[in-house]
Each structure stands twice: as C-alpha cells, then as structure tokens.
Design a protein around this motif. Structure first.
Motif, PDB file in Angstrom:
ATOM      1  N   ARG A  44      51.435 -17.816 -77.191  1.00 58.42           N
ATOM      2  CA  ARG A  44      53.341 -17.512 -76.521  1.00 58.42           C
ATOM      3  C   ARG A  44      53.831 -18.510 -76.959  1.00 58.42           C
ATOM      4  NH1 ARG A  44      53.200 -15.667 -70.921  1.00 58.42           N
ATOM      5  NH2 ARG A  44      56.011 -16.798 -71.030  1.00 58.42           N
ATOM      6  N   SER A  45      53.204 -19.699 -78.498  1.00 58.71           N
ATOM      7  CA  SER A  45      54.137 -20.464 -79.006  1.00 58.71           C
ATOM      8  C   SER A  45      55.673 -20.240 -79.862  1.00 58.71           C
ATOM      9  CB  SER A  45      53.148 -21.496 -79.647  1.00 58.71           C
ATOM     10  OG  SER A  45      51.682 -21.948 -78.215  1.00 58.71           O
ATOM     11  N   CYS A  46      54.925 -19.298 -80.507  1.00 61.04           N
ATOM     12  CA  CYS A  46      55.605 -18.858 -82.020  1.00 61.04           C
ATOM     13  C   CYS A  46      57.354 -17.874 -81.188  1.00 61.04           C
ATOM     14  CB  CYS A  46      55.122 -16.787 -82.245  1.00 61.04           C
ATOM     15  SG  CYS A  46      55.580 -15.463 -80.933  1.00 61.04           S
ATOM     16  N   TYR A  47      57.220 -18.143 -79.585  1.00 63.60           N
ATOM     17  CA  TYR A  47      58.347 -18.120 -79.026  1.00 63.60           C
ATOM     18  C   TYR A  47      58.885 -19.400 -78.159  1.00 63.60           C
ATOM     19  CZ  TYR A  47      61.907 -16.205 -75.546  1.00 63.60           C
ATOM     20  OH  TYR A  47      63.130 -16.514 -74.794  1.00 63.60           O
ATOM     21  N   ASP A  48      58.048 -20.369 -78.015  1.00 59.87           N
ATOM     22  CA  ASP A  48      58.262 -20.943 -76.528  1.00 59.87           C
ATOM     23  C   ASP A  48      58.876 -22.934 -77.324  1.00 59.87           C
ATOM     24  OD1 ASP A  48      57.356 -19.532 -74.834  1.00 59.87           O
ATOM     25  OD2 ASP A  48      55.649 -20.893 -74.559  1.00 59.87           O
ATOM     26  N   GLU A  49      57.844 -22.446 -78.737  1.00 54.02           N
ATOM     27  CA  GLU A  49      58.417 -23.869 -79.931  1.00 54.02           C
ATOM     28  C   GLU A  49      59.492 -22.995 -80.691  1.00 54.02           C
ATOM     29  OE1 GLU A  49      56.984 -26.249 -79.267  1.00 54.02           O
ATOM     30  OE2 GLU A  49      54.914 -26.436 -79.310  1.00 54.02           O
ATOM     31  N   GLY A  50      59.883 -21.626 -81.234  1.00 53.31           N
ATOM     32  CA  GLY A  50      60.462 -21.389 -81.741  1.00 53.31           C
ATOM     33  C   GLY A  50      61.674 -22.067 -81.065  1.00 53.31           C
ATOM     34  N   LYS A  51      62.209 -21.482 -80.044  1.00 49.34           N
ATOM     35  CA  LYS A  51      63.300 -21.824 -79.463  1.00 49.34           C
ATOM     36  C   LYS A  51      63.633 -23.487 -79.508  1.00 49.34           C
ATOM     37  CE  LYS A  51      65.175 -17.813 -77.243  1.00 49.34           C
ATOM     38  NZ  LYS A  51      66.517 -18.046 -77.938  1.00 49.34           N
ATOM     39  N   ARG A  52      62.511 -23.993 -78.851  1.00 45.15           N
ATOM     40  CA  ARG A  52      62.365 -25.982 -78.673  1.00 45.15           C
ATOM     41  C   ARG A  52      62.967 -26.418 -79.768  1.00 45.15           C
ATOM     42  NH1 ARG A  52      59.025 -28.136 -74.900  1.00 45.15           N
ATOM     43  NH2 ARG A  52      58.110 -30.442 -76.068  1.00 45.15           N
ATOM     44  N   CYS A  53      62.859 -26.356 -80.741  1.00 40.13           N
ATOM     45  CA  CYS A  53      62.833 -25.897 -81.894  1.00 40.13           C
ATOM     46  C   CYS A  53      64.889 -26.132 -82.272  1.00 40.13           C
ATOM     47  CB  CYS A  53      61.927 -25.832 -83.381  1.00 40.13           C
ATOM     48  SG  CYS A  53      62.791 -25.834 -85.062  1.00 40.13           S
ATOM     49  N   ALA A  54      64.775 -24.428 -81.878  1.00 40.64           N
ATOM     50  CA  ALA A  54      66.768 -24.154 -82.335  1.00 40.64           C
ATOM     51  C   ALA A  54      67.290 -25.278 -80.863  1.00 40.64           C
ATOM     52  CB  ALA A  54      66.462 -22.350 -81.626  1.00 40.64           C
ATOM     53  N   GLU A  55      67.154 -25.658 -80.452  1.00 45.41           N
ATOM     54  CA  GLU A  55      67.168 -26.317 -79.581  1.00 45.41           C
ATOM     55  C   GLU A  55      67.832 -28.172 -80.459  1.00 45.41           C
ATOM     56  OE1 GLU A  55      66.790 -27.767 -75.325  1.00 45.41           O
ATOM     57  OE2 GLU A  55      66.636 -25.258 -74.651  1.00 45.41           O
ATOM     58  N   THR A  56      66.142 -28.121 -80.657  1.00 46.76           N
ATOM     59  CA  THR A  56      66.558 -29.440 -81.469  1.00 46.76           C
ATOM     60  C   THR A  56      67.534 -29.305 -82.808  1.00 46.76           C
ATOM     61  OG1 THR A  56      63.949 -29.633 -81.296  1.00 46.76           O
ATOM     62  CG2 THR A  56      65.070 -30.622 -82.868  1.00 46.76           C
ATOM     63  N   LEU A  57      67.835 -28.194 -82.872  1.00 50.62           N
ATOM     64  CA  LEU A  57      68.552 -27.662 -84.410  1.00 50.62           C
ATOM     65  C   LEU A  57      69.802 -27.980 -84.023  1.00 50.62           C
ATOM     66  CD1 LEU A  57      66.585 -24.824 -86.381  1.00 50.62           C
ATOM     67  CD2 LEU A  57      67.161 -27.554 -87.552  1.00 50.62           C
ATOM     68  N   PHE A  58      70.025 -27.315 -82.774  1.00 51.21           N
ATOM     69  CA  PHE A  58      71.313 -27.306 -82.452  1.00 51.21           C
ATOM     70  C   PHE A  58      72.199 -29.208 -81.844  1.00 51.21           C
ATOM     71  CE2 PHE A  58      71.563 -23.118 -82.222  1.00 51.21           C
ATOM     72  CZ  PHE A  58      73.132 -22.403 -81.747  1.00 51.21           C
ATOM     73  N   PHE A  59      71.257 -29.379 -81.554  1.00 45.88           N
ATOM     74  CA  PHE A  59      71.899 -31.183 -80.785  1.00 45.88           C
ATOM     75  C   PHE A  59      72.028 -31.922 -82.255  1.00 45.88           C
ATOM     76  CE2 PHE A  59      71.009 -30.262 -76.648  1.00 45.88           C
ATOM     77  CZ  PHE A  59      72.130 -31.484 -76.260  1.00 45.88           C
ATOM     78  N   ASP A  60      70.812 -31.953 -83.406  1.00 40.01           N
ATOM     79  CA  ASP A  60      71.186 -32.410 -84.857  1.00 40.01           C
ATOM     80  C   ASP A  60      71.952 -32.485 -85.090  1.00 40.01           C
ATOM     81  OD1 ASP A  60      69.213 -33.919 -84.152  1.00 40.01           O
ATOM     82  OD2 ASP A  60      67.600 -32.193 -85.436  1.00 40.01           O
ATOM     83  N   TYR A  61      72.338 -30.535 -85.958  1.00 35.58           N
ATOM     84  CA  TYR A  61      74.262 -30.533 -86.253  1.00 35.58           C
ATOM     85  C   TYR A  61      75.205 -31.133 -84.834  1.00 35.58           C
ATOM     86  CZ  TYR A  61      73.033 -26.912 -89.744  1.00 35.58           C
ATOM     87  OH  TYR A  61      73.013 -26.193 -90.648  1.00 35.58           O
ATOM     88  N   TYR A  62      75.027 -31.097 -83.936  1.00 32.28           N
ATOM     89  CA  TYR A  62      75.844 -31.838 -82.708  1.00 32.28           C
ATOM     90  C   TYR A  62      75.951 -32.833 -83.687  1.00 32.28           C
ATOM     91  CZ  TYR A  62      77.617 -33.108 -77.947  1.00 32.28           C
ATOM     92  OH  TYR A  62      78.304 -33.924 -77.210  1.00 32.28           O
ATOM     93  N   ARG A  63      74.886 -34.164 -83.301  1.00 29.27           N
ATOM     94  CA  ARG A  63      74.907 -34.939 -83.264  1.00 29.27           C
ATOM     95  C   ARG A  63      75.752 -35.694 -85.127  1.00 29.27           C
ATOM     96  NH1 ARG A  63      70.404 -35.496 -79.506  1.00 29.27           N
ATOM     97  NH2 ARG A  63      68.990 -35.114 -81.518  1.00 29.27           N
ATOM     98  N   GLN A  64      75.100 -34.805 -85.898  1.00 31.49           N
ATOM     99  CA  GLN A  64      75.128 -34.783 -87.697  1.00 31.49           C
ATOM    100  C   GLN A  64      76.846 -34.795 -87.573  1.00 31.49           C
ATOM    101  OE1 GLN A  64      71.896 -34.263 -89.969  1.00 31.49           O
ATOM    102  NE2 GLN A  64      72.796 -33.890 -91.819  1.00 31.49           N
ATOM    103  N   HIS A  65      76.983 -33.012 -87.553  1.00 34.15           N
ATOM    104  CA  HIS A  65      78.087 -32.501 -87.619  1.00 34.15           C
ATOM    105  C   HIS A  65      79.442 -32.421 -86.285  1.00 34.15           C
ATOM    106  CE1 HIS A  65      76.234 -31.871 -91.398  1.00 34.15           C
ATOM    107  NE2 HIS A  65      75.499 -31.397 -90.770  1.00 34.15           N
ATOM    108  N   GLY A  66      78.764 -32.960 -85.351  1.00 34.63           N
ATOM    109  CA  GLY A  66      80.082 -32.750 -84.553  1.00 34.63           C
ATOM    110  C   GLY A  66      80.467 -31.874 -83.857  1.00 34.63           C
ATOM    111  N   LEU A  67      79.717 -30.503 -84.572  1.00 35.32           N
ATOM    112  CA  LEU A  67      79.713 -29.447 -84.381  1.00 35.32           C
ATOM    113  C   LEU A  67      79.756 -29.199 -82.398  1.00 35.32           C
ATOM    114  CD1 LEU A  67      79.954 -26.818 -86.175  1.00 35.32           C
ATOM    115  CD2 LEU A  67      77.204 -26.124 -85.294  1.00 35.32           C
TER     116      LEU A  67
END
Length: 307
Positions: A137-160
């Motif tokens: 199930r990791s392709c889905y679980d970890e894929g979604k976790r990584c997507a959350e990481t990317l969203f927060f990094d864009y939020y912190r780094q780029h003010g998105l």
C-alpha cells in the motif's frame, strides 16, 4: 481547475463549483476516472474538459486548483504502483509549479492513509502515523505523505497559498462498481445476490462520509482564511464495524446474500475514525447525512447502472 475531475469525488466537485457559477476546467487522464461521470456537464458553457496526465507539466491560467488526481482504491493504485507514486509526487510538483506561476490557491486532496495503521484512536492531525514504507500500500500512503511535504515546503519557501484536506472513507453515487472499496463491494455483491466478502472477522472499523458532505468541506476549506492551511481531517466520525455495514446493506437491498469471511489483506488498518474537531472549529463543518440515508442513495445509483 479540478485535477482528477472525472473521478468519483472530482465529478461531484465540478458539479458543485458549476452550481456556484464558477468556470471549471476538469483535467483527467481517465486512468481511474470515467468520462461518463462528467458527460452531463459538457453542455455547460462554463465547463471545460482536458485530457491530461498530471505527471507532465500543464500550462493554463487558473486562480484555484483542487488537486484530486490519483487512483484512490487499492485495486487501482496497486495495479501500477510506480505510476501511483509518480501521480502523487510528480503531480504535486507540477501542480504546485502551476500555482506558483499563476499565483493560484491550491488544495491537496490528501488521505487518512497518511496515518497508516494508527496507534491512536480517533486520529488527530498532529499524529505522524504508523506507515509501512515498503509495503504493497506504500505507493499510495507514502506518495500522499510526500505530496503533503511538498505542499508545506512550497508554502514555507515560496509563500504559496496551500490547503490540505485528509479524506477519510467517502462513498456515494459514481463510485466505480469494481474499485474494491468496501461500500461499493458490499452493495454490488448484495444486488447481484453474491456472497458478501468480509476480510478478517468483520470487527475492524471504518467511518463513512457521504460524498456531498465531503465536497461541501472542500469548498469551505478552499474559501477559508489564508492563514489556515491544514492539514485538516474530513470524514464522518460515526464508526461502524464491517459486520454492521454488511447488515445495513443487506437490509436496505433486501438481499439474501450470505457472508463470506476471507483473510485480512496485508497492512490493512484495523481502525479508522477521524477527529474532526479542527474542521468543526475552523470551517464550521461537520457531516449531516446519516449512513443509512447515504447508503440508500448509493444503492439507487448502483441499481441504475449495469452491474
């Protein structure tokens, strides 16, 4: 723009946004979505349909992005696990890049699967989860976790301007009859008169949110003040065992189907129940449609389609 807009949730979201007089661009590659889900919207002059895979960049002009693109049922996301991970990760990168270029607000449809097989109950947003990083199930679980990481990094780094919603089990019309999810499985088997398949002993629990309630939560989250980014749980906190769900489906369909118990799949969580106090406090949101009412509407849908 709604990515995954021809899917189960995406099609309902497109409908809702159009009902509010928005211009809606629906993007889907039909990997698990279905053109039939949005066929009734094609005549609306405010609706536009684009066949596109979000793992490739997209250049359009939008002011809000709902990123729903990703197969969400085990049968679909395990069919091509590499593509599932790419859809979550590359798709997030491409949609975040589009939001950065157009200065759009972007909402990520995340999942309760980020909690894995939880060691706390019910699940609250601060909980980091108990996820197997190398399981089926990791392709889905970890894929979604990584997507959350990317969203927060864009939020912190780029003010998105980001918004993250963690979806718990949702059901309703336009579910795929063969998606392997428990509500559609039980209903289809009951209507066909087949044995209802219960994995494990049936005591594992889930909470079931009717699709209209969830879509209302999406729209409220997107419209919420910019400083509230989430993640926020969205689901129905009412908790039911698989046996209770099966009994409700049998009663509502008046089916004579029997119960067939099978081994529990690997990494299948034993409990799943959202704590929605954050959504209630920040968005004034909570589900309003009882399980039996939602099941009845879903059963009527499955009766109308060829199963």
């Amino acid at each position: 723009m709604v990515t995954g807009g021809a899917g189960f949730l995406g099609s309902h979201l497109c409908e809702k946004l159009l009902s509010q007089d928005n211009d809606v661009l629906c993007v889907d590659n039909y990997y698990s979505g279905n053109r039939d889900n949005i066929a009734h919207l094609l005549a609306n002059p405010r609706f536009e349909l684009m066949r596109h895979d979000v793992t490739f960049p997209l250049y359009v002009e939008v002011d809000e992005i709902y990123n729903l693109a990703c197969p969400a049922s085990p049968i679909h996301y395990q069919r091509d696990p590499v593509q599932t991970t790419k859809t979550s990760v590359h798709g997030a990168i491409n949609m975040l890049g589009l939001a950065k270029r157009t200065n759009a607000r972007i909402l990520q449809a995340s999942t309760s699967e980020v909690y894995g097989d939880p060691e706390i109950h019910p699940q609250q947003e601060w909980y980091w989860g108990n996820v197997n990083p190398i399981g089926i199930r990791s392709c889905y679980d970890e894929g979604k976790r990584c997507a959350e990481t990317l969203f927060f990094d864009y939020y912190r780094q780029h003010g998105l301007e980001i918004k993250i919603v963690r979806i718990f089990n949702t059901y309703g019309p336009r579910m795929h009859p063969n998606d392997g999810r428990v509500v559609s499985n039980f209903i289809v088997q009951a209507l066909r008169g087949e044995d209802i398949t219960i994995y494990g002993d049936g005591t594992q629990t889930r909470s079931f949110c009717y699709v209209d309630d969830l879509i209302d939560g999406f729209v409220r989250m997107m419209a919420s003040p910019g400083q509230f980014v989430g993640p926020v749980n969205m689901g129905n906190p009412g908790e039911f065992t698989m046996l209770e769900l099966a009994e409700s489906v049998l009663r509502l369909t008046q089916s004579k189907s029997k119960l067939n118990f099978m081994p529990l799949p690997k990494d299948d969580p034993k409990q799943r129940q959202p704590d929605i106090s954050l959504a209630t406090r920040e968005l004034n949101w909570k589900p309003t449609i009882p399980l039996e009412d939602g099941l009845q509407k879903t059963i009527e849908y499955f009766k109308k389609i060829a199963i």
